[in-house]
Write a protein that holds these residues in place. Structure first.
Motif, PDB file in Angstrom:
ATOM      1  N   HIS A  76       0.830  -1.204   0.000  1.00  0.00           N
ATOM      2  CA  HIS A  76       0.000   0.000   0.000  1.00  0.00           C
ATOM      3  C   HIS A  76       0.863   1.253   0.000  1.00  0.00           C
ATOM      4  N   TYR A  77       1.891   1.260   0.874  1.00  0.00           N
ATOM      5  CA  TYR A  77       2.762   2.439   0.927  1.00  0.00           C
ATOM      6  C   TYR A  77       3.510   2.644  -0.393  1.00  0.00           C
ATOM      7  N   THR A  79       2.430   1.585  -3.368  1.00  0.00           N
ATOM      8  CA  THR A  79       1.423   2.061  -4.341  1.00  0.00           C
ATOM      9  C   THR A  79       1.097   3.538  -4.100  1.00  0.00           C
ATOM     10  N   LYS A  80       0.978   3.867  -2.826  1.00  0.00           N
ATOM     11  CA  LYS A  80       0.673   5.263  -2.494  1.00  0.00           C
ATOM     12  C   LYS A  80       1.805   6.178  -2.961  1.00  0.00           C
ATOM     13  N   MET A  83       1.581   6.529  -6.670  1.00  0.00           N
ATOM     14  CA  MET A  83       0.470   7.380  -7.107  1.00  0.00           C
ATOM     15  C   MET A  83       0.709   8.826  -6.738  1.00  0.00           C
ATOM     16  N   MET A  84       1.312   9.041  -5.577  1.00  0.00           N
ATOM     17  CA  MET A  84       1.646  10.413  -5.207  1.00  0.00           C
ATOM     18  C   MET A  84       2.670  10.994  -6.188  1.00  0.00           C
ATOM     19  N   GLU A  86       3.153   9.960  -9.238  1.00  0.00           N
ATOM     20  CA  GLU A  86       2.464  10.154 -10.517  1.00  0.00           C
ATOM     21  C   GLU A  86       1.607  11.418 -10.463  1.00  0.00           C
ATOM     22  N   SER A  87       0.928  11.582  -9.319  1.00  0.00           N
ATOM     23  CA  SER A  87       0.066  12.744  -9.165  1.00  0.00           C
ATOM     24  C   SER A  87       0.879  14.040  -9.221  1.00  0.00           C
ATOM     25  N   TYR A  89       3.830  14.370 -10.460  1.00  0.00           N
ATOM     26  CA  TYR A  89       4.398  14.484 -11.808  1.00  0.00           C
ATOM     27  C   TYR A  89       3.359  15.085 -12.770  1.00  0.00           C
ATOM     28  N   LEU A  90       2.134  14.569 -12.673  1.00  0.00           N
ATOM     29  CA  LEU A  90       1.070  15.085 -13.558  1.00  0.00           C
ATOM     30  C   LEU A  90       0.779  16.552 -13.260  1.00  0.00           C
ATOM     31  N   GLU A  91       0.759  16.875 -11.979  1.00  0.00           N
ATOM     32  CA  GLU A  91       0.524  18.281 -11.622  1.00  0.00           C
ATOM     33  C   GLU A  91       1.611  19.173 -12.202  1.00  0.00           C
ATOM     34  N   GLU A  93       3.447  18.447 -14.809  1.00  0.00           N
ATOM     35  CA  GLU A  93       3.242  18.479 -16.262  1.00  0.00           C
ATOM     36  C   GLU A  93       2.138  19.461 -16.621  1.00  0.00           C
TER      37      GLU A  93
END
Lengths: 320, 131
Positions: A76-77, A79-80, A83-84, A86-87, A89-91, A93
């Motif tokens: 979970h950590y 994955t978190k 995702m954080m 990725e999040s 990174y997307l922000e 971008e």
């Protein structure tokens, strides 16, 4: 020897305790290693990465039935953290893309403004061109109107000239008619004069044979003999030539119009003019005597025109 | 064995034993009260009624199943299992929320890139009209 053996046994015991044959745990570790080695996620989710790392490392110290839950939480950590990352990174971008978009939009606004200015300039130019064209059309129209006016004026002038020419022609025709009439009249007068001269007759008087020339042989109130009278003086010359030996007396007479002195002078000059004509026709000067009698010897009444006409005369007398 | 070597060996043994004892310690699990399950149930309900449910259907499936298990554990008085499931469900909710957020960000980024691409094309068209 004993020491070395004891140390080896202790190391093997420790290794047995720490070694993890759990494949899922190994898989998790490899997954974590792959994740943190990805360059694009390197700046992001640092706290979550640390948390995941701690959780995975903690797994190596766990065992038994709690281990599955711990693995689950460690995943979970991880994955978190992914995702954080990725999040974030997307922000990032999104921020960069948005910044690029802002730049493009700014350039677009500038280009639109530039194009708008160009359109405005072009529109202004078109307006100017239209205005010039309108001005040119107005001038052309004005010129056309002026030309039309000129043509009309010329036409009117031509008509006026034609009318003037017609009037002139009519006047000329009239003049010609009048001239013809005058000529006819002159001819008639000449003819009348010639007939009068031809019809002259001599009559016997106490002084001798006398032939009377009417005042028609002179210009009015003048001593000038008319050319027609000069040209048709044959009858008089025939009369005189019939008596070459006689003296000739020429007497001038007038009517009572005007002063007596004037009439006396006029009668003398007329008598002299006839004498001069006779001399020119070959009669000797010394045979001729010219005398002005004025209004003193009328042959008719001076009260009317007919009588006055008879009184205005020149008598040519062939003396006895 | 000299006294010094003996001391060293004893120290290593003590360290190994301590390490072993630490490894046998129970994992950190949340504390469970009588209301924990109901709070969890409400949290799950909130997530189901949000956009997250559409964005992370797989997580929602797990959450729903685990909630049933947690309910069962509570009924059975298995506090430890209830605690583990509660922790996992909350972790799943967190992941579901993150997934929804990532999906949203991905969608936003795609739209933004489309917008950027269209803006570039438009700018090129404008620039082609400029002298």
């Amino acid at each position: 020897m004993i020491k070395r053996t004891l140390t080896l046994i202790l190391l093997l015991f420790a290794h047995g305790l720490l070694a993890k044959d759990n494949l899922e745990l190994e898989s998790l570790r490899i997954e974590f290693d792959n994740f943190i080695s990805q360059q694009k996620y390197r700046p992001y989710a640092k706290e979550e990465k640390t948390q995941a790392k701690s959780a995975i490392e903690a797994l190596y110290n766990q065992r038994g039935e709690v281990k599955n839950h711990a693995v689950y939480m460690a995943r979970h950590y991880l994955t978190k953290a992914k995702m954080m990352a990725e999040s974030e990174y997307l922000e990032n971008e999104l921020r960069e893309t948005d910044a690029q978009l802002q730049t493009i939009n700014m350039q677009t606004l500038k280009a639109e403004a530039k194009l708008a200015r160009m359109e405005a300039d072009r529109a202004q130019l078109l307006i100017k061109l239209h205005a010039e064209e309108a001005e040119r059309a107005r001038r052309e129209k004005q010129n056309a109107l002026a030309l039309a006016d000129q043509k009309t004026s010329e036409a009117e002038l031509s008509q006026a000239e034609m009318q003037a020419a017609q009037a002139y022609a009519k006047a000329q025709e009239k003049v010609a008619t009048l001239a013809k009439q005058e000529a006819d009249l002159a001819f008639a007068e000449i003819e009348a004069l010639r007939m009068q001269l031809e019809s002259l007759v001599a009559k016997e008087t106490s002084a001798g044979l006398m032939m009377t020339l009417g005042d028609f042989v002179f210009d009015s109130a003048s001593a000038n003999l008319k050319q027609a009278a000069i040209d048709n003086f044959d009858r008089v010359m025939q009369f005189i030539s019939g008596y070459p030996d006689r003296k000739i007396r020429i007497e001038g007479h007038t009517d009572s119009s005007g002063s007596e002195a004037f009439n006396l002078d006029l009668s003398q000059r007329r008598a002299d003019a006839v004498k001069q004509l006779l001399v020119q026709n070959g009669i000797a000067d010394d045979r001729i005597e010219s005398v002005g009698k004025g209004e003193a010897h009328p042959v008719a009444s001076n009260a009317n025109e007919a009588g006055k006409a008879k009184n205005r005369r020149v008598d040519i007398i062939l003396l006895k | 064995m000299t006294p010094k070597a003996f001391k060293s060996t004893l120290l290593v043994l003590i360290l190994l034993i301590m390490t072993f004892l630490v490894g046998c310690a129970p994992p950190t699990v949340i504390e469970i009260t009588d209301n924990t399950f109901y709070q969890l149930q409400q949290e799950v309900e909130d997530v189901k009624n949000s956009q997250v449910a559409n964005a992370a259907p797989l997580e929602m499936k797990f959450i729903t199943e685990k909630l049933q298990n947690a309910k069962r554990a509570k009924a059975n008085g298995d506090v430890r299992e209830e605690a583990r499931l509660t922790q996992q469900i909350r972790a799943d909710i967190e992941i579901a929320r993150l997934r929804a957020e990532v999906n949203r960000l991905n969608q936003s980024l795609l739209e933004k890139r489309d917008e950027l691409s269209a803006a570039r094309v438009y700018l090129q068209q404008l620039e082609s009209q400029l002298p």
